[in-house]
Scaffold this motif. Sequence first.
Motif: not given
Lengths: 346, 346
Positions: B226-244
């Motif tokens: 999450v930290n990686r996704l939210w601090s990066g420049a890419t657009p942030r997701p609104d749906g996250i599917f987790c492996g477990n």
Amino acid sequence: MVKAQRIRIYDVARVAGVSVATASKALNDTGRMTEETRKRVKQTAAALGFRPNAMARALTQQRSFTIGLLTNDSYGRFTLPVMAGVSEALVDQGVSVFLCGIEDDPALAKLHLDAMLDKQVDGIIATGKRIDRRLPVDLSLLPVPVVYAFTEGPDDAVTLVSDDAQGAREATEWLARVGRKKLVHITGPESFASVVARAGAFRATVGQGAQVLHGPWSEAWGHEAVNRLWSGATPRPDGIFCGNDQIARGVVDALRERGVDVPGDVSVIGFDNWEIVAAATRPPLTTIDMNLKEIGREAGRLILDLAEGKPVDPGVRTLPCKLVLRQSCGGDAIAVRNQGEALQES
Amino acid sequence: MVKAQRIRIYDVARVAGVSVATASKALNDTGRMTEETRKRVKQTAAALGFRPNAMARALTQQRSFTIGLLTNDSYGRFTLPVMAGVSEALVDQGVSVFLCGIEDDPALAKLHLDAMLDKQVDGIIATGKRIDRRLPVDLSLLPVPVVYAFTEGPDDAVTLVSDDAQGAREATEWLARVGRKKLVHITGPESFASVVARAGAFRATVGQGAQVLHGPWSEAWGHEAVNRLWSGATPRPDGIFCGNDQIARGVVDALRERGVDVPGDVSVIGFDNWEIVAAATRPPLTTIDMNLKEIGREAGRLILDLAEGKPVDPGVRTLPCKLVLRQSCGGDAIAVRNQGEALQES
DNA sequence: CGCTATTGGTAAAACGGTTTTTCAACACCG
DNA sequence: CGGTGTTGAAAAACCGTTTTACCAATAGCG
């Protein structure tokens, strides 16, 4: 695919050129015969890959080398370590374990129990998720011995439990040792015997004014308790002893959300050493381990003794809990020094 | 305390005034005799509380009504539900289950395996914590049938697994259904077959540009991702599917810490339906259940058929996963509507 | 040498059931 | 009335071991 059919002792005897009786005695190191004969039979058996049929053996020996483990703990949180211990203590004696989950259902329990008795188990270990509750089935007057591990049995039974009071003392003293002065105990419902025992030991160690909060066994309750403590007017604690790891995790999370540093400002200690919870908490929980595996091992040894007819004193055996250091209490210097001492002592 | 010694068929026969042979046939509903005789024997047996000795029975019938469950999953997270299912499917057929934890230790595995074979188990169910790893012991060429449940076996074996791809599709489609457009998949190491399968299905459903992040199976990785996704420049997701579910919990916690509302701003869905984790997360996790208990039940049925000599087609049987709705995805209106549909369909 | 012990081993009886075989009693039939 | 089926139940064999009882051969002994 032709399945290799099993070798019988009859085959061994024939190949080795002796009678079945002699073969049996040779393999079991009983009876009298030339050392040479015995050796020859053993070699033939090994060469042929002979393995005695345990059923047939059980029939004559009145001993099935099988025991039953009856449990009502469906999560397996308590049962699994116990089971692992039991299994460990018995596997190299050739004893196998029937696992029966009975889910607090008397009918199911009876079904499993009867199945096990029909299969001539040499003994039964009863275990559960609560130390002060009985399984929904009567195990007295059974034709086989019973050991109760981590569940309540009749007064004259052989029972194994962990030492809640000692564990709680251990936890409380550790909080004091890392320099905490104002302690509280956040724990489960008062209806649990272990809650009462732990709270009692906590009060006895801390002295009067010891604060104990009861609630459900959940993370949510840990949260709520912290909110209650931090929003109230009473002085805030700097050391929190939690009744289990789930509560502790709730407490730690709530503190972090409030910006309270663990273990900087407050030390938190849990109970159970439930790896899954304790290790995933940030910071990982220092906690009390109930030594369930050792309880299992001891239960295995005891049921074996009983099955062999050795005398075993009835009554409750209490096994000590053990402090497991992670990071939620701080006191690293002390911990290191402690370990040094431990090393020197050993 | 005099232990009531067991009643033998001999006793029943004597009391009922018939021969042992007749008693046996009466009780097993075989052979020929007056209905009156049969009834009398049965009544006597019931009155005396006769229970046949399973060992003796096994000896003649070549059937022990016993199976072995071999597992290397020490936490029991996957094994326990499987075990519960197996047990459920077998207990009323009078079949008991030996549980053997083998901890990836070949020697230990051999020990347990030999003990079970000596005890003439009618079959063995092998299960593990990974669908794409084998147990450290060779179970081919055994004199008894084997079913592999949630662990990899030889190509010509009877194997049961959950449908990772379908589960992943289910999860992804649900995220879309609750209105999420930008999806990512945060999951475990690529070395796991199930990770690859789930990621594949995710990509296939979402289309190109689907983002998949691999890391360890831990809460910590969920955080970090999450930290990686939210601090990066890419657009942030609104749906996250987790492996477990553990990763999902880490993700949910990290989002909350960042002030992102779940499920208001972002929907999160887990995998495993590990009650302990899923229910304790705030908000509780919507997740995919692998139907392990059903896998267990099916494994039980299959091993029973095999033991009875019924023909069973070898190969991999795939059981569907099931969406479990809690609160981490939102879409309550849809969920309610969905349930209505489900009700109407049934 | 005749008598008793010991040795090394075998045959047979358990163990607690199931299954196959046998057999006496009775009914049917021409 | 002799021959042929049926019926209901007992007797015997078997499953694969262990264990008990027994026996022939050898050794020891006065």
